[in-house]
Design a protein around this motif. Structure first.
Motif, short mmCIF file in Angstrom:
data_model
loop_
_atom_site.label_atom_id
_atom_site.label_comp_id
_atom_site.label_asym_id
_atom_site.label_seq_id
_atom_site.Cartn_x
_atom_site.Cartn_y
_atom_site.Cartn_z
N TRP A 156 0.80 -1.22 0.00
CA TRP A 156 0.00 0.00 0.00
C TRP A 156 0.83 1.27 0.00
O TRP A 156 0.27 2.37 -0.13
CB TRP A 156 -0.92 0.01 1.23
N LEU A 157 2.15 1.16 0.17
CA LEU A 157 3.00 2.35 0.22
C LEU A 157 2.88 3.22 -1.03
O LEU A 157 2.72 4.45 -0.92
CB LEU A 157 4.46 1.93 0.45
N PRO A 158 2.92 2.66 -2.26
CA PRO A 158 2.75 3.51 -3.45
C PRO A 158 1.39 4.22 -3.47
O PRO A 158 1.29 5.36 -3.92
CB PRO A 158 2.87 2.52 -4.61
N PHE A 159 0.36 3.54 -2.97
CA PHE A 159 -0.98 4.15 -2.95
C PHE A 159 -0.99 5.40 -2.06
O PHE A 159 -1.51 6.45 -2.46
CB PHE A 159 -1.99 3.12 -2.45
N TYR A 160 -0.42 5.28 -0.85
CA TYR A 160 -0.42 6.43 0.05
C TYR A 160 0.47 7.56 -0.47
O TYR A 160 0.16 8.74 -0.28
CB TYR A 160 0.02 5.99 1.45
N ASN A 161 1.58 7.21 -1.11
CA ASN A 161 2.43 8.23 -1.70
C ASN A 161 1.70 8.97 -2.82
O ASN A 161 1.78 10.20 -2.93
CB ASN A 161 3.72 7.60 -2.24
N ASN A 162 0.98 8.22 -3.63
CA ASN A 162 0.20 8.85 -4.71
C ASN A 162 -0.94 9.68 -4.16
O ASN A 162 -1.30 10.72 -4.73
CB ASN A 162 -0.34 7.78 -5.66
N LEU A 163 -1.52 9.23 -3.06
CA LEU A 163 -2.59 10.00 -2.44
C LEU A 163 -2.08 11.34 -1.93
O LEU A 163 -2.74 12.38 -2.08
CB LEU A 163 -3.19 9.19 -1.27
N GLU A 164 -0.88 11.34 -1.36
CA GLU A 164 -0.26 12.59 -0.90
C GLU A 164 0.06 13.50 -2.09
O GLU A 164 -0.09 14.72 -2.00
CB GLU A 164 1.02 12.27 -0.11
N THR A 165 0.47 12.90 -3.20
CA THR A 165 0.73 13.69 -4.40
C THR A 165 -0.54 14.34 -4.92
O THR A 165 -0.55 15.50 -5.34
CB THR A 165 1.35 12.79 -5.49
N LEU A 166 -1.64 13.59 -4.87
CA LEU A 166 -2.93 14.14 -5.33
C LEU A 166 -3.40 15.29 -4.45
O LEU A 166 -4.04 16.23 -4.93
CB LEU A 166 -3.99 13.03 -5.36
N LYS A 167 -3.12 15.21 -3.14
CA LYS A 167 -3.52 16.28 -2.24
C LYS A 167 -2.84 17.60 -2.60
O LYS A 167 -3.41 18.68 -2.38
CB LYS A 167 -3.20 15.89 -0.79
N ASN A 168 -1.62 17.50 -3.13
CA ASN A 168 -0.86 18.70 -3.49
C ASN A 168 -1.04 19.08 -4.96
O ASN A 168 -0.37 19.99 -5.45
CB ASN A 168 0.63 18.48 -3.20
N ASN A 191 -3.51 4.51 -11.28
CA ASN A 191 -2.55 5.57 -11.64
C ASN A 191 -2.80 6.08 -13.06
O ASN A 191 -2.79 7.29 -13.31
CB ASN A 191 -1.12 5.05 -11.51
N ASN A 192 -3.01 5.15 -13.99
CA ASN A 192 -3.25 5.55 -15.37
C ASN A 192 -4.53 6.36 -15.51
O ASN A 192 -4.56 7.38 -16.22
CB ASN A 192 -3.32 4.31 -16.26
N SER A 193 -5.57 5.94 -14.79
CA SER A 193 -6.85 6.67 -14.84
C SER A 193 -6.70 8.06 -14.23
O SER A 193 -7.24 9.04 -14.76
CB SER A 193 -7.93 5.87 -14.10
N LEU A 194 -5.97 8.15 -13.11
CA LEU A 194 -5.77 9.45 -12.47
C LEU A 194 -4.95 10.38 -13.35
O LEU A 194 -5.22 11.59 -13.42
CB LEU A 194 -5.08 9.26 -11.12
N SER A 195 -3.95 9.85 -14.01
CA SER A 195 -3.12 10.68 -14.90
C SER A 195 -3.95 11.23 -16.04
O SER A 195 -3.87 12.43 -16.37
CB SER A 195 -1.95 9.85 -15.45
N LYS A 196 -4.78 10.39 -16.63
CA LYS A 196 -5.66 10.86 -17.72
C LYS A 196 -6.66 11.89 -17.21
O LYS A 196 -6.93 12.90 -17.88
CB LYS A 196 -6.39 9.67 -18.34
N LEU A 197 -7.21 11.63 -16.01
CA LEU A 197 -8.21 12.53 -15.46
C LEU A 197 -7.61 13.90 -15.15
O LEU A 197 -8.19 14.94 -15.50
CB LEU A 197 -8.81 11.92 -14.19
N THR A 198 -6.44 13.93 -14.50
CA THR A 198 -5.83 15.21 -14.14
C THR A 198 -5.38 15.97 -15.38
O THR A 198 -5.49 17.21 -15.43
CB THR A 198 -4.64 14.98 -13.20
#
Length: 415
Positions: A156-168, A191-198
């Protein structure tokens, strides 16, 4: 509750349930198996004694008076647990025994054959095995728990790191969103879906921002032409009174539309956070400068201004935006005041407060900060002044509050 904590809690609950059930099943299974084996051993001993009586007669026999008087059924077996009195090491105690009693007719005589086997050692054996297995299972559960915790934390470490990135994440930042890669298919797909969405959000934001600026700029040109032509027509000769009135109405409408366009564009820029420059601003100096600008309006209404400050107050903000805040607050205090009323301004390091006498509000305090909401019916008011102040406060995470106490409106901004 986080998913990781939820998973660990669920694992602990089910592990405890499984541990209790498995220990109970092991205990009763062992007890049943050992009892069965013990019964078989007692039956073997009984058959051996019967054969000795039958084929090796005479054998020392102890007659039981009870059986002489009760005439029990013959060729019957009785298994039961019984307590036997024992004296061990000069200590008297009762021990649990497994007993087999049989009534048989041998050599023309009726015999009662009783064989017994101690259950104490068997009980100790069952408890020892159950305890050993229970400890092994418990150690296994604890080991699996910690191993699973370590594995889950790494997973789950990559998930929480990505979540922190999304917060910023900010649409104004030109830097692309960088998400940590994961070897988990579901996380990588996320990750791919979030990249496309952002990327789509940033593209839409930039397109909307560009459209707003272009539309506002393009509207200003024809509005300026309309205003200029209206001024020329008003200066023309041979105009009737009706024509002058109509042209004047057009001229005022164009002015109003131009002002509205600029105000809405300003709101859009504030919402898009286009005013990024920060400077140290002396709050008292800004207020005094704005009071000088509104001096004629204050005198026209015969208002009394009372400004109080405990010290020199300084904040970090964009100078243009803070000027708008003070301008709108003072303008609002003058516009909604009563003739001969008063305006009180208080500044501290924590807040800026502007109060004015006036009629009770016709709407709720929260509605005053909405767009196109206004107390008066003045034609030159759009109801956007306090909306702009609210947007600027939101931009800097300031808290703005309106209250009405003792015939006095108060708007306070907490820095």
């Amino acid at each position: 509750m986080k998913l990781f904590e939820k998973t660990r809690k669920t694992y602990i609950i089910y592990s405890v349930i499984i541990f209790i059930i498995s220990s109970t099943v092991i205990y009763f299974t062992l007890k049943r198996v050992i009892t069965k084996k013990q019964d078989e051993k007692l039956l073997w001993d009984q058959e051996l004694i019967a054969k000795k009586i039958k084929y090796e007669y005479p054998l020392p026999i102890f007659d039981v008076e009870d059986f002489k008087s009760t005439n029990p059924p013959r060729d019957t077996l009785y298994f039961k647990d019984t307590l036997m009195y024992q004296v061990v090491n000069n200590k008297e105690k009762y021990e649990l025994y497994r007993e087999l009693t049989s009534v048989q007719t041998l050599q023309g005589k009726t015999y009662q054959i009783s064989t017994r086997s101690s259950l104490v050692r068997n009980q100790d054996f069952i408890l020892a095995i159950t305890l050993s297995v229970g400890i092994v299972v418990l150690l296994l559960i604890i080991t699996v728990y910690f191993v699973n915790t370590i594995i889950m934390r790494n997973v789950w470490l990559p998930f929480y790191n990505n979540l922190e990135t999304l917060k910023n994440f900010s649409v104004e930042n030109d830097k692309p969103l960088e998400l940590q890669e994961s070897n988990i298919d579901e996380f990588q797909e996320l990750n791919n879906s979030l990249s496309k969405l952002t990327n789509k959000i940033k593209s839409d934001f930039n397109n909307l921002k560009e459209f707003t600026e272009n539309a506002s700029h393009e509207m200003q040109t024809p509005l300026a032409i309309m205003q200029s032509k209206s001024e020329i027509l008003l200066q023309s000769e041979n105009l009737t009174k009706s024509q002058v009135s109509q042209i004047k109405t057009i001229y005022q409408s164009v002015q109003r539309l131009s002002k509205l366009n600029k105000t809405l564009l300003l709101l859009a820029k504030i919402e898009n956070r286009q005013f990024k420059d920060l400077e140290t601003i002396n709050v008292n100096s800004v207020i005094e400068r704005q009071l000088e600008i509104f001096e004629d309006f204050i005198e026209n209404k015969n208002l009394t201004v009372d400004m109080r400050s405990t010290l020199e107050v300084e904040i970090q903000a964009n100078p243009l935006l803070f000027d708008m805040v003070v301008t709108n607050l003072i303008s609002n205090a003058i516009k909604h005041n009563i003739p001969g009323g008063r305006i009180e301004i208080l500044t501290t390091n924590l807040f800026l407060s502007v109060s004015n006498t006036g009629e009770p509000p016709k709407m709720q305090s929260t509605s005053l900060f909405e767009r196109f909401k206004k107390e008066s019916n003045a034609s030159n008011s759009f109801g956007l002044g306090l909306a702009i102040v609210k947007k600027i406060c939101d931009n800097y995470n300031w808290n703005i509050i309106h209250s009405y106490v003792e015939n006095q409106h108060n708007i306070s901004i907490y820095f």
